[in-house]
Write a protein that holds these residues in place. Sequence first.
Motif, mmCIF file in Angstrom:
data_model
loop_
_atom_site.group_PDB
_atom_site.id
_atom_site.type_symbol
_atom_site.label_atom_id
_atom_site.label_comp_id
_atom_site.label_asym_id
_atom_site.label_seq_id
_atom_site.Cartn_x
_atom_site.Cartn_y
_atom_site.Cartn_z
ATOM 1 N N ASN A 1 1.902 -12.808 10.192
ATOM 2 C CA ASN A 1 2.522 -13.415 9.027
ATOM 3 C C ASN A 1 2.066 -12.618 7.811
ATOM 4 N N GLY A 2 2.656 -11.448 7.637
ATOM 5 C CA GLY A 2 2.147 -10.456 6.693
ATOM 6 C C GLY A 2 0.965 -9.750 7.323
ATOM 7 N N SER A 3 0.620 -8.569 6.826
ATOM 8 C CA SER A 3 -0.577 -7.934 7.393
ATOM 9 C C SER A 3 -1.829 -8.707 7.011
ATOM 10 N N ASP A 4 -1.722 -9.545 5.966
ATOM 11 C CA ASP A 4 -2.871 -10.373 5.594
ATOM 12 C C ASP A 4 -3.352 -11.225 6.770
ATOM 13 N N GLU A 5 -2.407 -11.809 7.520
ATOM 14 C CA GLU A 5 -2.813 -12.618 8.676
ATOM 15 C C GLU A 5 -3.561 -11.763 9.696
ATOM 16 N N ARG B 1 0.749 -2.023 9.486
ATOM 17 C CA ARG B 1 1.946 -1.721 8.707
ATOM 18 C C ARG B 1 2.510 -3.043 8.201
ATOM 19 N N THR B 2 3.431 -2.938 7.262
ATOM 20 C CA THR B 2 4.031 -4.151 6.710
ATOM 21 C C THR B 2 5.467 -3.885 6.295
ATOM 22 N N LEU B 3 6.277 -4.947 6.279
ATOM 23 C CA LEU B 3 7.636 -4.816 5.732
ATOM 24 C C LEU B 3 7.652 -5.198 4.251
ATOM 25 N N SER B 4 6.466 -5.475 3.677
ATOM 26 C CA SER B 4 6.392 -6.013 2.311
ATOM 27 C C SER B 4 6.643 -4.995 1.214
ATOM 28 N N LYS B 5 6.496 -3.710 1.495
ATOM 29 C CA LYS B 5 6.570 -2.747 0.399
ATOM 30 C C LYS B 5 7.847 -1.919 0.496
ATOM 31 N N CYS B 6 7.849 -0.841 1.250
ATOM 32 C CA CYS B 6 9.014 0.032 1.315
ATOM 33 C C CYS B 6 10.233 -0.689 1.896
ATOM 34 N N THR C 1 -10.907 -0.803 -3.261
ATOM 35 C CA THR C 1 -9.822 -0.894 -2.279
ATOM 36 C C THR C 1 -9.180 -2.271 -2.327
ATOM 37 N N TYR C 2 -8.277 -2.514 -1.392
ATOM 38 C CA TYR C 2 -7.520 -3.772 -1.341
ATOM 39 C C TYR C 2 -8.484 -4.966 -1.297
ATOM 40 N N GLY C 3 -8.287 -5.913 -2.220
ATOM 41 C CA GLY C 3 -9.212 -7.029 -2.368
ATOM 42 C C GLY C 3 -9.229 -7.989 -1.189
ATOM 43 N N ILE D 1 -10.117 1.234 6.224
ATOM 44 C CA ILE D 1 -9.640 2.367 5.439
ATOM 45 C C ILE D 1 -8.230 2.018 4.993
ATOM 46 N N CYS D 2 -8.000 2.086 3.704
ATOM 47 C CA CYS D 2 -6.671 1.819 3.184
ATOM 48 C C CYS D 2 -6.061 3.164 2.801
ATOM 49 N N SER D 3 -4.996 3.561 3.504
ATOM 50 C CA SER D 3 -4.417 4.885 3.267
ATOM 51 C C SER D 3 -2.900 4.840 3.339
ATOM 52 N N VAL E 1 -7.007 0.959 9.907
ATOM 53 C CA VAL E 1 -6.339 1.797 8.908
ATOM 54 C C VAL E 1 -5.121 1.037 8.385
ATOM 55 N N ASP E 2 -5.193 0.640 7.139
ATOM 56 C CA ASP E 2 -4.134 -0.142 6.520
ATOM 57 C C ASP E 2 -3.118 0.808 5.895
ATOM 58 N N GLU E 3 -1.951 0.909 6.547
ATOM 59 C CA GLU E 3 -0.910 1.837 6.086
ATOM 60 C C GLU E 3 0.245 1.104 5.386
ATOM 61 N N ALA E 4 -0.117 0.112 4.554
ATOM 62 C CA ALA E 4 0.919 -0.668 3.854
ATOM 63 C C ALA E 4 1.855 0.224 3.045
ATOM 64 N N TYR E 5 1.319 1.320 2.497
ATOM 65 C CA TYR E 5 2.121 2.208 1.637
ATOM 66 C C TYR E 5 2.482 3.505 2.341
ATOM 67 N N PHE E 6 2.301 3.537 3.656
ATOM 68 C CA PHE E 6 2.526 4.762 4.432
ATOM 69 C C PHE E 6 3.883 5.413 4.136
ATOM 70 N N ALA F 1 9.374 -12.407 3.137
ATOM 71 C CA ALA F 1 9.524 -12.918 4.503
ATOM 72 C C ALA F 1 8.194 -13.000 5.261
ATOM 73 N N ARG F 2 7.200 -12.224 4.858
ATOM 74 C CA ARG F 2 5.881 -12.206 5.495
ATOM 75 C C ARG F 2 5.932 -11.659 6.924
ATOM 76 N N VAL F 3 6.078 -10.354 7.027
ATOM 77 C CA VAL F 3 6.065 -9.704 8.338
ATOM 78 C C VAL F 3 5.141 -8.486 8.284
ATOM 79 N N ASN G 1 -4.483 4.403 -0.486
ATOM 80 C CA ASN G 1 -5.399 3.356 -0.928
ATOM 81 C C ASN G 1 -4.856 2.599 -2.134
ATOM 82 N N ASN G 2 -5.007 1.291 -2.067
ATOM 83 C CA ASN G 2 -4.727 0.425 -3.204
ATOM 84 C C ASN G 2 -6.087 0.081 -3.811
ATOM 85 N N PRO G 3 -6.381 0.351 -5.070
ATOM 86 C CA PRO G 3 -5.489 0.661 -6.188
ATOM 87 C C PRO G 3 -5.405 2.135 -6.581
HETATM 88 C C1 LIG Z 1 0.544 -5.135 -0.293
HETATM 89 C C2 LIG Z 1 -0.510 -4.768 0.679
HETATM 90 C C3 LIG Z 1 -0.478 -5.244 1.981
HETATM 91 C C4 LIG Z 1 0.653 -6.123 2.436
HETATM 92 O O1 LIG Z 1 0.237 -7.342 2.835
HETATM 93 P P1 LIG Z 1 1.324 -8.303 3.517
HETATM 94 O O2 LIG Z 1 0.482 -9.467 3.888
HETATM 95 O O3 LIG Z 1 1.880 -7.573 4.692
HETATM 96 O O4 LIG Z 1 2.368 -8.604 2.491
HETATM 97 C C5 LIG Z 1 -1.436 -4.850 2.882
HETATM 98 N N1 LIG Z 1 -2.401 -3.974 2.520
HETATM 99 C C6 LIG Z 1 -2.437 -3.483 1.277
HETATM 100 C C7 LIG Z 1 -3.465 -2.491 0.930
HETATM 101 C C8 LIG Z 1 -1.510 -3.869 0.316
HETATM 102 O O5 LIG Z 1 -1.591 -3.382 -0.922
#
Ligand SMILES: *Cc1c(COP(=O)(O)O)cnc(C)c1O
Length: 354
Positions: A75-79, A210-215, A102-104, A154-156, A183-188, A221-223, A158-160
Amino acid sequence: MKELLRANIANLIPYSCARNDFVGEAEVYLDANENWRDFVGDQGRNRYPDPLSTHIRRALAEVLDLPFANTVIGNGSDELIDNLFRCFCNPGKDRTIIMSPTYGAYRVFADINDVGIDQVPLTSGFAIDFEALQAFLEKEKLERKEGRCKLLFICSPNNPSGNAYPLEQIERVCTLFDGITVVDEAYFDFSSYESAVTLLSRFPNLVVLRTLSKCWALANARVGIAVASKDVCAVLTSMKYPYNVGGPSQELALKALAQGAQVEATKKETLAERARMAAALSGLACVVKVFPSDSNFLLVRVTDANKLYQYLAQRGIIVRNRSRELHCENCLRITVGSRGENDTLLSALKLYKE
Ligand SMILES: *Cc1c(COP(=O)(O)O)cnc(C)c1O
Protein backbone atom coordinates in the motif's frame (compact mmCIF):
# COMPACT_ATOMS: atom_id res chain seq x y z
CA MET A 1 18.30 -14.29 5.02
CA LYS A 2 16.68 -16.83 7.39
CA GLU A 3 18.97 -15.96 10.30
CA LEU A 4 18.15 -12.27 9.86
CA LEU A 5 14.41 -12.84 10.30
CA ARG A 6 12.66 -12.26 13.59
CA ALA A 7 11.78 -15.67 15.08
CA ASN A 8 8.05 -14.85 15.29
CA ILE A 9 8.02 -14.06 11.55
CA ALA A 10 10.10 -17.12 10.61
CA ASN A 11 7.62 -19.30 12.54
CA LEU A 12 4.51 -17.44 11.43
CA ILE A 13 1.45 -19.38 10.31
CA PRO A 14 -0.04 -16.79 7.94
CA TYR A 15 -3.70 -15.80 7.96
CA SER A 16 -5.47 -17.92 5.42
CA CYS A 17 -8.26 -16.00 3.71
CA ALA A 18 -10.99 -17.46 1.54
CA ARG A 19 -9.26 -16.15 -1.57
CA ASN A 20 -6.13 -18.10 -0.64
CA ASP A 21 -7.93 -21.41 -0.09
CA PHE A 22 -9.59 -21.72 -3.46
CA VAL A 23 -7.68 -20.87 -6.62
CA GLY A 24 -9.53 -20.84 -9.94
CA GLU A 25 -12.90 -19.81 -11.29
CA ALA A 26 -16.18 -20.89 -9.72
CA GLU A 27 -19.82 -20.11 -10.31
CA VAL A 28 -20.95 -19.39 -6.78
CA TYR A 29 -18.79 -17.86 -4.07
CA LEU A 30 -20.18 -18.38 -0.59
CA ASP A 31 -16.83 -18.63 1.12
CA ALA A 32 -16.00 -15.11 2.36
CA ASN A 33 -19.16 -13.77 4.03
CA GLU A 34 -19.37 -11.00 1.46
CA ASN A 35 -22.60 -9.27 0.57
CA TRP A 36 -24.28 -10.80 -2.50
CA ARG A 37 -25.23 -7.30 -3.73
CA ASP A 38 -22.90 -4.60 -5.06
CA PHE A 39 -24.45 -1.17 -4.32
CA VAL A 40 -21.76 0.97 -5.94
CA GLY A 41 -21.84 0.09 -9.60
CA ASP A 42 -21.73 -3.64 -10.21
CA GLN A 43 -17.95 -3.77 -10.42
CA GLY A 44 -17.47 -6.45 -7.86
CA ARG A 45 -16.90 -3.98 -5.01
CA ASN A 46 -18.77 -6.38 -2.73
CA ARG A 47 -15.98 -8.92 -3.24
CA TYR A 48 -12.59 -9.05 -1.55
CA PRO A 49 -9.70 -8.33 -3.91
CA ASP A 50 -7.01 -10.83 -4.89
CA PRO A 51 -4.64 -11.01 -1.88
CA LEU A 52 -1.66 -11.61 -4.17
CA SER A 53 -2.56 -8.76 -6.55
CA THR A 54 -1.58 -11.14 -9.35
CA HIS A 55 -3.00 -9.03 -12.21
CA ILE A 56 -1.16 -5.85 -11.35
CA ARG A 57 2.00 -7.71 -10.43
CA ARG A 58 1.99 -9.26 -13.92
CA ALA A 59 1.42 -5.87 -15.53
CA LEU A 60 4.07 -4.23 -13.32
CA ALA A 61 6.57 -6.94 -14.10
CA GLU A 62 5.98 -6.53 -17.81
CA VAL A 63 5.88 -2.74 -18.02
CA LEU A 64 8.64 -2.00 -15.49
CA ASP A 65 10.72 -4.97 -16.63
CA LEU A 66 10.74 -6.69 -13.23
CA PRO A 67 10.91 -10.45 -12.49
CA PHE A 68 7.28 -11.33 -11.67
CA ALA A 69 8.09 -14.09 -9.17
CA ASN A 70 10.26 -11.64 -7.22
CA THR A 71 7.63 -8.96 -6.58
CA VAL A 72 5.37 -8.03 -3.67
CA ILE A 73 2.83 -5.21 -3.75
CA GLY A 74 2.46 -2.71 -0.92
CA ASN A 75 0.00 0.00 0.00
CA GLY A 76 2.56 2.49 -1.26
CA SER A 77 6.23 1.74 -0.72
CA ASP A 78 5.69 3.19 2.75
CA GLU A 79 3.89 -0.02 3.76
CA LEU A 80 6.78 -2.09 2.45
CA ILE A 81 9.30 -0.05 4.45
CA ASP A 82 7.24 -0.59 7.60
CA ASN A 83 6.88 -4.31 6.83
CA LEU A 84 10.64 -4.71 6.35
CA PHE A 85 11.17 -3.40 9.89
CA ARG A 86 8.48 -5.75 11.19
CA CYS A 87 10.04 -8.76 9.42
CA PHE A 88 13.64 -8.28 10.38
CA CYS A 89 14.05 -5.98 13.38
CA ASN A 90 13.31 -7.15 16.90
CA PRO A 91 11.87 -4.10 18.70
CA GLY A 92 14.18 -2.66 21.33
CA LYS A 93 17.11 -4.81 20.14
CA ASP A 94 17.92 -4.62 16.43
CA ARG A 95 18.99 -1.48 14.60
CA THR A 96 18.95 0.15 11.18
CA ILE A 97 21.49 2.23 9.26
CA ILE A 98 20.32 5.47 7.73
CA MET A 99 22.43 7.80 5.59
CA SER A 100 21.23 11.33 6.25
CA PRO A 101 19.96 13.48 4.73
CA THR A 102 17.41 11.09 3.28
CA TYR A 103 13.73 10.15 3.12
CA GLY A 104 12.18 10.83 6.53
CA ALA A 105 9.98 7.72 6.49
CA TYR A 106 12.91 5.38 7.33
CA ARG A 107 13.43 7.13 10.66
CA VAL A 108 9.71 7.37 11.44
CA PHE A 109 9.03 3.67 10.76
CA ALA A 110 12.14 2.73 12.75
CA ASP A 111 10.81 4.81 15.66
CA ILE A 112 7.32 3.31 15.39
CA ASN A 113 8.81 -0.20 15.48
CA ASP A 114 11.14 0.71 18.36
CA VAL A 115 14.19 0.06 16.18
CA GLY A 116 17.38 1.96 16.99
CA ILE A 117 18.97 4.14 14.31
CA ASP A 118 22.66 4.32 13.44
CA GLN A 119 23.52 7.30 11.30
CA VAL A 120 26.24 7.04 8.69
CA PRO A 121 25.72 10.48 7.11
CA LEU A 122 26.32 11.21 3.46
CA THR A 123 29.25 13.52 2.73
CA SER A 124 28.45 17.23 2.36
CA GLY A 125 28.31 16.58 -1.39
CA PHE A 126 25.62 13.91 -0.77
CA ALA A 127 27.86 10.96 -1.65
CA ILE A 128 27.92 7.68 0.29
CA ASP A 129 30.73 7.96 2.84
CA PHE A 130 32.35 4.56 2.27
CA GLU A 131 35.18 5.17 4.69
CA ALA A 132 32.74 5.94 7.50
CA LEU A 133 30.44 3.07 6.47
CA GLN A 134 33.22 0.51 6.43
CA ALA A 135 34.56 1.69 9.80
CA PHE A 136 31.07 1.63 11.28
CA LEU A 137 30.27 -1.86 9.98
CA GLU A 138 33.52 -3.34 11.27
CA LYS A 139 32.89 -1.90 14.72
CA GLU A 140 29.25 -2.98 14.70
CA LYS A 141 30.19 -6.59 13.91
CA LEU A 142 32.56 -6.74 16.88
CA GLU A 143 30.11 -5.19 19.32
CA ARG A 144 27.08 -7.36 18.49
CA LYS A 145 25.38 -8.78 21.55
CA GLU A 146 21.63 -9.18 21.76
CA GLY A 147 20.73 -7.15 18.71
CA ARG A 148 22.43 -6.05 15.51
CA CYS A 149 22.06 -3.85 12.44
CA LYS A 150 19.57 -5.65 10.26
CA LEU A 151 18.54 -3.05 7.65
CA LEU A 152 20.40 -0.41 5.68
CA PHE A 153 18.51 2.11 3.53
CA ILE A 154 19.91 3.64 0.37
CA CYS A 155 17.66 6.08 -1.41
CA SER A 156 18.71 6.38 -5.05
CA PRO A 157 17.97 8.95 -6.42
CA ASN A 158 18.08 10.37 -2.92
CA ASN A 159 15.34 12.50 -1.44
CA PRO A 160 15.98 15.42 -0.68
CA SER A 161 19.35 15.81 -2.43
CA GLY A 162 18.14 14.48 -5.81
CA ASN A 163 21.31 12.59 -6.80
CA ALA A 164 21.48 8.89 -7.70
CA TYR A 165 24.35 6.51 -6.93
CA PRO A 166 26.14 4.50 -9.60
CA LEU A 167 25.39 0.78 -9.55
CA GLU A 168 28.90 -0.17 -8.47
CA GLN A 169 28.41 1.87 -5.27
CA ILE A 170 25.17 0.04 -4.45
CA GLU A 171 27.03 -3.20 -5.16
CA ARG A 172 29.80 -2.14 -2.79
CA VAL A 173 27.31 -1.50 0.01
CA CYS A 174 25.73 -4.93 -0.57
CA THR A 175 29.18 -6.49 -0.32
CA LEU A 176 30.11 -4.62 2.87
CA PHE A 177 26.83 -5.07 4.75
CA ASP A 178 25.73 -8.53 5.93
CA GLY A 179 22.14 -7.49 6.67
CA ILE A 180 19.29 -6.51 4.33
CA THR A 181 20.20 -3.63 1.99
CA VAL A 182 17.11 -1.73 0.87
CA VAL A 183 17.46 0.41 -2.24
CA ASP A 184 14.57 2.83 -2.56
CA GLU A 185 14.16 3.65 -6.26
CA ALA A 186 11.05 5.85 -5.95
CA TYR A 187 12.59 8.34 -8.41
CA PHE A 188 14.38 5.76 -10.57
CA ASP A 189 12.34 6.60 -13.70
CA PHE A 190 13.71 10.17 -13.74
CA SER A 191 17.36 9.11 -13.62
CA SER A 192 19.60 7.62 -16.27
CA TYR A 193 21.22 5.18 -13.83
CA GLU A 194 20.90 1.40 -13.93
CA SER A 195 18.46 -0.20 -11.50
CA ALA A 196 19.71 -2.20 -8.54
CA VAL A 197 17.26 -4.92 -9.65
CA THR A 198 20.08 -6.17 -11.89
CA LEU A 199 22.04 -7.04 -8.70
CA LEU A 200 19.34 -9.30 -7.23
CA SER A 201 20.72 -12.56 -8.61
CA ARG A 202 24.02 -11.92 -6.85
CA PHE A 203 22.75 -10.43 -3.59
CA PRO A 204 19.86 -12.40 -2.05
CA ASN A 205 19.68 -9.89 0.82
CA LEU A 206 18.92 -6.97 -1.48
CA VAL A 207 15.45 -5.41 -1.58
CA VAL A 208 14.59 -2.83 -4.25
CA LEU A 209 11.56 -0.59 -3.80
CA ARG A 210 9.61 1.04 -6.61
CA THR A 211 6.41 3.03 -6.58
CA LEU A 212 3.67 4.24 -8.91
CA SER A 213 3.47 7.47 -6.86
CA LYS A 214 5.94 9.60 -8.78
CA CYS A 215 6.66 9.06 -12.49
CA TRP A 216 3.50 6.96 -12.92
CA ALA A 217 1.40 9.77 -11.47
CA LEU A 218 -0.61 7.54 -9.12
CA ALA A 219 0.28 8.84 -5.65
CA ASN A 220 -3.42 8.82 -4.76
CA ALA A 221 -3.90 5.08 -5.36
CA ARG A 222 -1.11 3.86 -3.02
CA VAL A 223 0.77 1.21 -4.97
CA GLY A 224 4.37 0.30 -4.14
CA ILE A 225 6.46 -2.66 -5.24
CA ALA A 226 9.23 -4.59 -3.54
CA VAL A 227 11.58 -6.60 -5.74
CA ALA A 228 13.60 -9.17 -3.82
CA SER A 229 14.73 -12.79 -3.64
CA LYS A 230 11.93 -15.40 -3.63
CA ASP A 231 12.61 -16.07 0.05
CA VAL A 232 12.25 -12.42 1.04
CA CYS A 233 9.13 -12.10 -1.15
CA ALA A 234 7.61 -15.15 0.52
CA VAL A 235 8.17 -13.60 3.94
CA LEU A 236 6.82 -10.18 2.93
CA THR A 237 3.77 -11.91 1.43
CA SER A 238 3.15 -14.05 4.50
CA MET A 239 3.05 -11.15 6.96
CA LYS A 240 1.30 -8.36 5.01
CA TYR A 241 -2.37 -7.48 5.45
CA PRO A 242 -4.13 -10.05 3.26
CA TYR A 243 -5.92 -7.37 1.19
CA ASN A 244 -3.35 -4.60 1.49
CA VAL A 245 -4.08 -2.95 -1.87
CA GLY A 246 -7.76 -2.38 -2.60
CA GLY A 247 -9.48 -3.37 -5.84
CA PRO A 248 -10.01 0.24 -7.06
CA SER A 249 -6.30 0.95 -6.59
CA GLN A 250 -5.33 -2.21 -8.42
CA GLU A 251 -7.58 -1.23 -11.32
CA LEU A 252 -6.14 2.29 -11.41
CA ALA A 253 -2.65 0.80 -11.45
CA LEU A 254 -3.59 -1.34 -14.46
CA LYS A 255 -4.95 1.75 -16.21
CA ALA A 256 -1.82 3.77 -15.49
CA LEU A 257 0.46 0.97 -16.66
CA ALA A 258 -1.42 0.91 -19.97
CA GLN A 259 -0.50 4.61 -20.47
CA GLY A 260 3.21 3.95 -20.89
CA ALA A 261 3.61 6.22 -23.93
CA GLN A 262 1.95 9.17 -22.21
CA VAL A 263 3.91 8.61 -19.02
CA GLU A 264 7.12 8.56 -21.04
CA ALA A 265 6.18 11.77 -22.87
CA THR A 266 5.34 13.52 -19.61
CA LYS A 267 8.59 12.34 -18.09
CA LYS A 268 10.49 13.92 -21.00
CA GLU A 269 8.62 17.19 -20.42
CA THR A 270 9.44 17.01 -16.72
CA LEU A 271 13.11 16.43 -17.46
CA ALA A 272 13.16 19.37 -19.90
CA GLU A 273 11.47 21.52 -17.28
CA ARG A 274 13.98 20.37 -14.70
CA ALA A 275 16.81 21.61 -16.89
CA ARG A 276 15.01 24.87 -17.64
CA MET A 277 14.25 25.45 -13.94
CA ALA A 278 17.79 24.63 -12.87
CA ALA A 279 19.18 27.19 -15.32
CA ALA A 280 16.60 29.87 -14.49
CA LEU A 281 16.97 29.41 -10.72
CA SER A 282 20.77 29.59 -10.94
CA GLY A 283 20.49 33.09 -12.40
CA LEU A 284 18.47 34.50 -9.49
CA ALA A 285 20.02 36.72 -6.81
CA CYS A 286 18.36 34.74 -3.98
CA VAL A 287 19.79 31.41 -5.22
CA VAL A 288 23.20 30.29 -4.00
CA LYS A 289 23.29 26.84 -5.61
CA VAL A 290 21.11 24.41 -7.52
CA PHE A 291 22.19 20.84 -6.82
CA PRO A 292 22.31 18.39 -9.74
CA SER A 293 19.20 16.23 -9.87
CA ASP A 294 18.36 12.75 -11.16
CA SER A 295 14.79 13.18 -9.89
CA ASN A 296 11.67 15.26 -10.49
CA PHE A 297 12.71 17.87 -7.92
CA LEU A 298 15.56 20.26 -7.31
CA LEU A 299 17.37 20.94 -4.07
CA VAL A 300 18.16 24.64 -4.09
CA ARG A 301 20.36 26.52 -1.63
CA VAL A 302 19.10 30.05 -1.18
CA THR A 303 20.22 33.10 0.79
CA ASP A 304 17.53 32.65 3.50
CA ALA A 305 15.35 29.54 3.21
CA ASN A 306 12.92 30.44 6.01
CA LYS A 307 12.23 33.90 4.62
CA LEU A 308 11.89 32.65 1.07
CA TYR A 309 9.60 29.80 2.12
CA GLN A 310 7.30 32.29 3.91
CA TYR A 311 7.40 34.69 0.97
CA LEU A 312 6.34 31.94 -1.45
CA ALA A 313 3.69 30.52 0.90
CA GLN A 314 2.09 33.97 1.18
CA ARG A 315 1.74 33.91 -2.59
CA GLY A 316 0.14 30.49 -2.52
CA ILE A 317 3.24 28.63 -3.68
CA ILE A 318 4.29 25.77 -1.43
CA VAL A 319 7.76 24.27 -1.62
CA ARG A 320 9.51 22.10 0.96
CA ASN A 321 11.81 23.78 3.44
CA ARG A 322 14.59 21.24 4.10
CA SER A 323 16.96 23.67 5.80
CA ARG A 324 16.98 21.76 9.10
CA GLU A 325 18.24 18.54 7.43
CA LEU A 326 21.91 17.64 7.62
CA HIS A 327 24.04 19.36 4.91
CA CYS A 328 20.89 21.20 3.74
CA GLU A 329 21.38 24.57 5.39
CA ASN A 330 19.15 27.16 3.66
CA CYS A 331 17.88 24.58 1.20
CA LEU A 332 14.44 24.37 -0.35
CA ARG A 333 13.27 21.26 -2.19
CA ILE A 334 11.24 22.26 -5.21
CA THR A 335 9.17 19.76 -7.21
CA VAL A 336 9.32 20.20 -10.98
CA GLY A 337 5.70 21.00 -11.85
CA SER A 338 3.91 21.84 -15.07
CA ARG A 339 5.39 24.60 -17.22
CA GLY A 340 2.75 27.00 -15.93
CA GLU A 341 3.37 26.12 -12.28
CA ASN A 342 7.09 26.50 -12.75
CA ASP A 343 6.62 29.90 -14.42
CA THR A 344 4.46 31.04 -11.51
CA LEU A 345 7.25 30.08 -9.12
CA LEU A 346 9.93 31.81 -11.24
CA SER A 347 7.88 35.01 -11.57
CA ALA A 348 7.41 35.17 -7.81
CA LEU A 349 11.11 34.56 -7.19
CA LYS A 350 12.08 37.31 -9.64
CA LEU A 351 10.02 39.79 -7.60
CA TYR A 352 11.59 38.67 -4.32
CA LYS A 353 13.69 41.28 -2.50
CA GLU A 354 16.05 40.33 0.31
C1 LIG B 1 7.73 9.66 -2.52
C2 LIG B 1 8.67 8.63 -2.01
C3 LIG B 1 8.28 7.30 -1.88
C4 LIG B 1 6.89 6.88 -2.28
O1 LIG B 1 6.18 6.38 -1.25
P1 LIG B 1 4.76 5.72 -1.60
O2 LIG B 1 4.35 5.21 -0.26
O3 LIG B 1 5.00 4.64 -2.60
O4 LIG B 1 3.88 6.80 -2.13
C5 LIG B 1 9.18 6.36 -1.45
N1 LIG B 1 10.46 6.70 -1.19
C6 LIG B 1 10.87 7.97 -1.33
C7 LIG B 1 12.28 8.29 -1.09
C8 LIG B 1 9.99 8.97 -1.73
O5 LIG B 1 10.42 10.23 -1.83
